[in-house]
Write a protein that holds these residues in place. Structure first.
Motif, short mmCIF file in Angstrom:
data_model
loop_
_atom_site.label_atom_id
_atom_site.label_comp_id
_atom_site.label_asym_id
_atom_site.label_seq_id
_atom_site.Cartn_x
_atom_site.Cartn_y
_atom_site.Cartn_z
N GLN A 207 0.83 -1.21 0.00
CA GLN A 207 0.00 0.00 0.00
C GLN A 207 0.87 1.27 0.00
OE1 GLN A 207 -3.06 -0.21 3.06
NE2 GLN A 207 -3.73 -2.23 2.36
N GLU A 208 1.97 1.24 0.73
CA GLU A 208 2.87 2.41 0.76
C GLU A 208 3.48 2.65 -0.63
OE1 GLU A 208 3.32 4.66 3.14
OE2 GLU A 208 1.80 3.56 4.28
N ALA A 209 3.86 1.58 -1.31
CA ALA A 209 4.45 1.72 -2.66
C ALA A 209 3.42 2.32 -3.63
CB ALA A 209 4.95 0.37 -3.17
N VAL A 210 2.15 1.88 -3.49
CA VAL A 210 1.08 2.42 -4.35
C VAL A 210 0.86 3.90 -4.06
CG1 VAL A 210 -1.44 2.36 -4.64
CG2 VAL A 210 -0.10 0.27 -4.90
N LYS A 211 0.88 4.28 -2.78
CA LYS A 211 0.71 5.70 -2.42
C LYS A 211 1.81 6.56 -3.05
CE LYS A 211 -1.53 4.97 2.05
NZ LYS A 211 -1.33 5.03 3.51
N ALA A 212 3.03 6.03 -3.08
CA ALA A 212 4.15 6.78 -3.67
C ALA A 212 4.04 6.85 -5.19
CB ALA A 212 5.48 6.13 -3.27
N MET A 213 3.49 5.81 -5.80
CA MET A 213 3.43 5.70 -7.26
C MET A 213 2.22 6.42 -7.86
SD MET A 213 3.45 2.09 -9.37
CE MET A 213 1.77 1.59 -8.88
N ALA A 214 1.09 6.36 -7.17
CA ALA A 214 -0.19 6.82 -7.73
C ALA A 214 -0.17 8.26 -8.28
CB ALA A 214 -1.31 6.65 -6.71
N PRO A 215 0.41 9.24 -7.56
CA PRO A 215 0.37 10.61 -8.08
C PRO A 215 1.13 10.80 -9.39
CG PRO A 215 0.97 10.57 -5.74
CD PRO A 215 1.05 9.17 -6.24
N LYS A 216 2.04 9.89 -9.72
CA LYS A 216 2.83 10.00 -10.96
C LYS A 216 2.08 9.46 -12.18
CE LYS A 216 7.00 8.59 -8.32
NZ LYS A 216 8.03 9.64 -8.46
N CYS A 217 1.00 8.68 -11.94
CA CYS A 217 0.40 7.87 -13.02
C CYS A 217 -0.90 8.44 -13.56
CB CYS A 217 0.07 6.47 -12.49
SG CYS A 217 1.43 5.68 -11.66
N ASP A 218 -1.10 8.29 -14.87
CA ASP A 218 -2.42 8.57 -15.47
C ASP A 218 -3.38 7.43 -15.18
OD1 ASP A 218 -1.33 10.85 -16.61
OD2 ASP A 218 -0.80 9.83 -18.47
N ALA A 219 -2.83 6.22 -15.03
CA ALA A 219 -3.65 5.04 -14.77
C ALA A 219 -2.83 4.06 -13.95
CB ALA A 219 -4.09 4.38 -16.08
#
Length: 316
Positions: A207-219
């Motif tokens: 979940q922490e990795a997703v939180k760090a990645m999500a703002p960078k992604c369109d999808a």
């Protein structure tokens, strides 16, 4: 025709955790030791690709112990089982191997310890999920009350508000659980929590990795099964962390390419029961359509390993 450029962000950690790794190994070693068929009560882990692969090797998946013959070994899934299940297996003189994740077993021990001290338990979890059923089944009926939301906390009826403890399912959303814990502590100030939170390291790390990645992604795509609690939580965490399109896919063939038209970046992660081969399959599907650049988004490194039960380490 030139392919459009695309950045693929790869979350780390992702995919298999130590408990899943151990559970799959237990089925494989049981097949080596006792030959086929070996029975498995419930999907060993929530992933169709993994289950189908083990079925091809001779594992037979059933939902109840009553579907197993007395003379073949049976394995209990990584999610854990109510106490009544090993008791029934013993009564039938069956050979059984418990593949319950050690971090789920820790919650079972915790629940028993609190019950022995005369406390009623409240479990934060999802109704009907095999892990929740297994944990609640460690104690007699009525000794564990289930809550899924802060609203449930407001309505739950307890025996004595001064003598309560809580445990949680290991695969929940860290943020959602924190809200429910806050509601419990607000309504029952004397409630006792775990020494160390029950949500497992792998769930938290993914979940922490997703939180760090999500703002960078369109999808964002989460590789995992629809009945996998931790995979579904990753989709929710990605959406909340700022990724407007977050979807669960079992395989590359499930990707909705039309929904991804015109995007410049995609984040990829996987639930704790999804093997790396399926993640690579998804990455290859993007490479076939786009000029892909990959970037790792790493928030933790994992080196946890759990031993398989002693019965499988001894020769037949």
């Amino acid at each position: 025709m030139t392919k459009p450029p695309l950045t693929l962000y790869l979350a780390a950690p992702r995919g298999f955790c130590a408990g899943v790794d151990r559970a799959i190994k237990i089925v494989e070693m049981a097949l080596q030791k006792w030959g086929a068929p070996v029975y498995v009560r419930h999907e060993i882990v929530h992933n169709k690709f993994v289950v189908d692969g083990l079925r091809d090797q001779g594992a037979v998946f059933v939902e109840e112990l009553s579907e197993c013959p007395d003379d073949r070994p049976v394995i209990f899934s990584a999610h854990g089982v109510p106490k009544s299940v090993p008791n029934a297996a013993q009564a039938r003189n069956m050979v059984y191997v418990d593949a319950t994740c050690p971090l789920v077993s820790k919650v079972h021990i915790e629940a028993q310890r609190h019950a022995d001290a005369g406390l009623q338990m409240i479990m934060i979890g999802h109704a009907g999920h095999p892990e929740t059923v297994g944990t609640m089944g460690q104690l007699p009926e009525g000794e564990v009350l289930l809550v899924e939301t802060p609203q449930d906390v407001a309505e739950v009826s307890v025996r004595d508000p001064e003598r309560l403890a809580y445990v949680t399912q290991t695969t929940l959303s860290v943020d959602d659980t924190a809200e429910i814990v806050a509601a419990l502590k607000s309504r029952f100030p004397a409630i006792i929590g775990p020494h160390k939170e029950d949500i497992c390291y792998a769930t938290t790390n993914r979940q922490e990795a997703v939180k760090a990645m999500a703002p960078k992604c369109d999808a964002m795509l989460v590789v995992g099964a629809p009945n996998s609690s931790n995979s579904r939580r990753l989709v929710e965490v990605g959406s909340r962390a700022g990724c407007s399109y977050a979807q669960l896919v079992q395989r590359a063939e499930n990707i909705d390419w039309r929904a991804l038209e015109g995007i410049a970046s995609v984040g990829i992660t996987a639930g704790a029961s999804a093997p790396e081969v399926l993640i690579n399959e998804v990455i290859d599907a993007f490479r076939a359509r786009y000029e892909v650049t990959t970037e790792l988004v790493e928030t933790a490194q994992e080196n946890v390993e759990f031993k398989v039960p002693r019965v499988l380490r001894k020769p037949a």
